[in-house]
Design a protein around this motif. Structure first.
Motif, PDB file in Angstrom:
ATOM      1  N   ASN A   1       0.792  -1.373   0.106  1.00 14.27           N
ATOM      2  CA  ASN A   1      -0.069   0.014  -0.285  1.00 14.27           C
ATOM      3  C   ASN A   1       1.062   1.257   0.107  1.00 14.27           C
ATOM      4  OD1 ASN A   1      -2.144  -1.822   0.568  1.00 14.27           O
ATOM      5  ND2 ASN A   1      -1.523  -1.985   2.333  1.00 14.27           N
ATOM      6  N   TRP A   2       0.358   2.496  -0.611  1.00 14.18           N
ATOM      7  CA  TRP A   2       1.162   3.597  -0.614  1.00 14.18           C
ATOM      8  C   TRP A   2       0.316   4.781   0.124  1.00 14.18           C
ATOM      9  CZ3 TRP A   2       5.815   4.122  -2.269  1.00 14.18           C
ATOM     10  CH2 TRP A   2       6.478   3.179  -3.406  1.00 14.18           C
ATOM     11  N   TYR A   3       0.981   5.407   0.706  1.00  9.74           N
ATOM     12  CA  TYR A   3       0.273   6.511   1.478  1.00  9.74           C
ATOM     13  C   TYR A   3       1.034   7.885   1.217  1.00  9.74           C
ATOM     14  CZ  TYR A   3      -1.476   2.674   4.187  1.00  9.74           C
ATOM     15  OH  TYR A   3      -2.135   1.569   4.790  1.00  9.74           O
ATOM     16  N   GLN A   4       0.189   8.958   1.263  1.00  6.49           N
ATOM     17  CA  GLN A   4       0.734  10.375   1.248  1.00  6.49           C
ATOM     18  C   GLN A   4       0.557  11.051   2.420  1.00  6.49           C
ATOM     19  OE1 GLN A   4      -1.648  13.507  -0.459  1.00  6.49           O
ATOM     20  NE2 GLN A   4      -0.042  13.558  -2.065  1.00  6.49           N
ATOM     21  N   GLN A   5       1.622  11.652   2.986  1.00  4.04           N
ATOM     22  CA  GLN A   5       1.595  12.318   4.448  1.00  4.04           C
ATOM     23  C   GLN A   5       1.877  13.976   4.040  1.00  4.04           C
ATOM     24  OE1 GLN A   5       3.859  11.050   7.792  1.00  4.04           O
ATOM     25  NE2 GLN A   5       2.115  11.665   9.100  1.00  4.04           N
ATOM     26  N   LYS A   6       1.072  14.796   4.555  1.00  6.67           N
ATOM     27  CA  LYS A   6       1.819  16.306   4.402  1.00  6.67           C
ATOM     28  C   LYS A   6       1.902  16.634   5.869  1.00  6.67           C
ATOM     29  CE  LYS A   6      -0.845  17.281   0.254  1.00  6.67           C
ATOM     30  NZ  LYS A   6      -1.962  17.862  -0.770  1.00  6.67           N
ATOM     31  N   PRO A   7       2.754  17.740   6.138  1.00  7.54           N
ATOM     32  CA  PRO A   7       3.131  18.273   7.677  1.00  7.54           C
ATOM     33  C   PRO A   7       1.805  18.407   8.365  1.00  7.54           C
ATOM     34  CG  PRO A   7       4.572  19.014   5.882  1.00  7.54           C
ATOM     35  CD  PRO A   7       3.408  18.455   5.070  1.00  7.54           C
ATOM     36  N   GLY A   8       1.971  17.907   9.610  1.00  9.43           N
ATOM     37  CA  GLY A   8       0.935  18.202  10.417  1.00  9.43           C
ATOM     38  C   GLY A   8      -0.447  17.244  10.286  1.00  9.43           C
ATOM     39  N   ASN A   9      -0.467  16.448   9.182  1.00 13.62           N
ATOM     40  CA  ASN A   9      -1.784  15.379   8.791  1.00 13.62           C
ATOM     41  C   ASN A   9      -1.320  14.129   9.009  1.00 13.62           C
ATOM     42  OD1 ASN A   9      -3.228  17.834   8.041  1.00 13.62           O
ATOM     43  ND2 ASN A   9      -2.678  17.793   6.078  1.00 13.62           N
TER      44      ASN A   9
ATOM     45  N   THR B   1       8.055   9.319  22.970  1.00 15.08           N
ATOM     46  CA  THR B   1       7.242  10.453  22.491  1.00 15.08           C
ATOM     47  C   THR B   1       7.189  10.585  21.018  1.00 15.08           C
ATOM     48  OG1 THR B   1       8.376  12.053  24.139  1.00 15.08           O
ATOM     49  CG2 THR B   1       7.926  13.147  21.985  1.00 15.08           C
ATOM     50  N   SER B   2       6.030  10.692  20.508  1.00 17.19           N
ATOM     51  CA  SER B   2       5.526  10.415  19.153  1.00 17.19           C
ATOM     52  C   SER B   2       4.021  11.187  18.785  1.00 17.19           C
ATOM     53  CB  SER B   2       5.295   9.079  18.746  1.00 17.19           C
ATOM     54  OG  SER B   2       6.665   8.178  18.848  1.00 17.19           O
TER      55      SER B   2
ATOM     56  N   VAL C   1       1.886  12.930  21.875  1.00 17.84           N
ATOM     57  CA  VAL C   1       2.128  12.396  23.375  1.00 17.84           C
ATOM     58  C   VAL C   1       3.723  12.876  23.291  1.00 17.84           C
ATOM     59  CG1 VAL C   1       2.243  10.623  25.082  1.00 17.84           C
ATOM     60  CG2 VAL C   1       0.490  10.861  23.307  1.00 17.84           C
ATOM     61  N   THR C   2       4.003  13.461  24.625  1.00 17.78           N
ATOM     62  CA  THR C   2       5.312  13.943  25.088  1.00 17.78           C
ATOM     63  C   THR C   2       5.772  13.575  26.064  1.00 17.78           C
ATOM     64  OG1 THR C   2       5.141  16.009  23.643  1.00 17.78           O
ATOM     65  CG2 THR C   2       6.840  15.973  25.188  1.00 17.78           C
ATOM     66  N   VAL C   3       6.933  12.707  26.458  1.00 16.49           N
ATOM     67  CA  VAL C   3       7.130  12.176  27.510  1.00 16.49           C
ATOM     68  C   VAL C   3       8.380  12.900  28.133  1.00 16.49           C
ATOM     69  CG1 VAL C   3       8.087  10.177  29.020  1.00 16.49           C
ATOM     70  CG2 VAL C   3       6.519   9.789  26.827  1.00 16.49           C
ATOM     71  N   SER C   4       8.272  13.564  29.239  1.00 21.80           N
ATOM     72  CA  SER C   4       9.189  14.588  29.862  1.00 21.80           C
ATOM     73  C   SER C   4       9.029  14.714  31.344  1.00 21.80           C
ATOM     74  CB  SER C   4       9.287  15.918  29.040  1.00 21.80           C
ATOM     75  OG  SER C   4      10.196  16.810  29.637  1.00 21.80           O
TER      76      SER C   4
ATOM     77  N   PRO D   1       8.964  12.319  16.181  1.00 19.59           N
ATOM     78  CA  PRO D   1       9.138  13.670  15.507  1.00 19.59           C
ATOM     79  C   PRO D   1      10.127  13.522  14.339  1.00 19.59           C
ATOM     80  CG  PRO D   1       8.952  14.144  18.027  1.00 19.59           C
ATOM     81  CD  PRO D   1       8.993  12.594  17.677  1.00 19.59           C
ATOM     82  N   GLY D   2       9.702  13.863  13.211  1.00 22.56           N
ATOM     83  CA  GLY D   2      10.528  13.955  12.149  1.00 22.56           C
ATOM     84  C   GLY D   2      10.951  12.377  11.596  1.00 22.56           C
ATOM     85  N   LYS D   3      10.255  11.207  12.093  1.00 21.87           N
ATOM     86  CA  LYS D   3      10.448  10.031  11.767  1.00 21.87           C
ATOM     87  C   LYS D   3       9.602   9.377  11.014  1.00 21.87           C
ATOM     88  CE  LYS D   3      14.646  10.170  13.742  1.00 21.87           C
ATOM     89  NZ  LYS D   3      14.922   9.457  14.919  1.00 21.87           N
ATOM     90  N   GLY D   4       9.693   8.030  10.535  1.00 21.71           N
ATOM     91  CA  GLY D   4       8.674   7.424   9.796  1.00 21.71           C
ATOM     92  C   GLY D   4       7.738   6.875  10.779  1.00 21.71           C
ATOM     93  N   LEU D   5       6.950   5.798  10.148  1.00 23.58           N
ATOM     94  CA  LEU D   5       5.659   5.366  10.517  1.00 23.58           C
ATOM     95  C   LEU D   5       6.015   3.929  11.388  1.00 23.58           C
ATOM     96  CD1 LEU D   5       3.510   6.090   7.883  1.00 23.58           C
ATOM     97  CD2 LEU D   5       3.171   7.301  10.307  1.00 23.58           C
ATOM     98  N   GLU D   6       5.469   3.601  12.667  1.00 26.76           N
ATOM     99  CA  GLU D   6       5.700   2.425  13.274  1.00 26.76           C
ATOM    100  C   GLU D   6       4.272   1.899  13.667  1.00 26.76           C
ATOM    101  OE1 GLU D   6       8.320   0.552  16.686  1.00 26.76           O
ATOM    102  OE2 GLU D   6       7.605   2.575  17.048  1.00 26.76           O
TER     103      GLU D   6
END
Lengths: 106, 120
Positions: free
Chosen positions: A33-41, B90-91, B116-119, B41-46
């Motif tokens: 599957n392919w997804y598109q992500q825009k900042p904050g979404n 944090t993610s 969710v921020t852990v600090s 933050p700034g990383k991929g999806l898990e």
């Protein structure tokens, strides 16, 4: 199952044809599957089962491949297409995603 | 039009338990897997894990010892608990619908995400 996308980032212009590739570490049939992500979404589903266009997604998006090698193609880039794209396998748990391809304006 | 609406605490201290809930609005609970995904933050999806209507769960082995996903008896909400959180947790956490029968397991509906921020 590890998913590897290339390139990690890509600069292109409006109107360009763009291809992103995704490789699985083992065969996943067509469970890609392919997804598109825009900042904050949240991510948005574009293509499921390798080549099926999700409802409402423009036809300039297309997907192909099976087994271990897959591609996402955008036939003519539009301004709203600049985003990050992720592939994801749904063949077996744990579901895994590629690291993402950031598509930027040239 | 199915929507997922999620909520939960956004700021935790190390060792506390993360707790998020996702409401399924406007659609059936049956026939789908209900999923949690996170993004540092700034990383991929898990992928964290999922649950069927029956209550059967699958968890990411990397988090399995700390994760519980449950579904409420009314079958309109599902929840995520992650114990003993650290800064590494944090993610942005997303709930999502996994459509196994119709879309080969693609995540076709997503919640809006909760940071969710852990600090300490």
């Amino acid at each position: 199952i590890q998913m590897t996308q290339s390139p990690s980032s890509l600069s292109a212009s409006v109107g360009d044809r763009v291809t992103i590739t995704c490789r699985a570490s083992q065969t996943i049939s067509s469970y890609l599957n392919w997804y598109q992500q825009k900042p904050g979404n949240a991510p948005k589903l574009l293509i499921y089962a390798a080549s099926n266009l999700e409802d409402g997604v423009p036809s300039r998006f297309s997907g192909s491949g099976s087994g271990t090698d897959f591609t996402l193609t955008i036939s003519s880039l539009q301004p709203e297409d600049f985003a990050t794209y992720y592939c994801q396998q749904s063949y077996s748990p744990p579901r895994t995603f590629g690291q993402g391809t950031r598509l930027e304006i040239k | 039009q199915v929507q997922l609406q999620q909520w939960g605490a956004g700021l935790l201290k190390p060792s506390e338990t993360l707790s998020l809930t996702c409401a399924v609005d406007g659609g059936s609970f049956s026939g789908f897997y209900w999923t949690w995904v996170r993004q540092s933050p700034g990383k991929g999806l898990e992928w964290i894990g999922d649950i069927k209507e029956s209550g059967v769960t699958n968890y990411n082995p990397s988090l399995k010892s700390r994760v519980t996903i449950s579904v409420d008896r009314s079958k309109t909400h599902f929840s995520l608990k992650l114990t003993s959180v650290t800064a590494a947790d944090t993610s942005v956490y997303y709930c999502a619908r996994d459509s196994p029968a119709h879309k080969f397991g693609a995540f076709d509906i997503w919640g809006q995400g909760t940071l969710v921020t852990v600090s300490s």
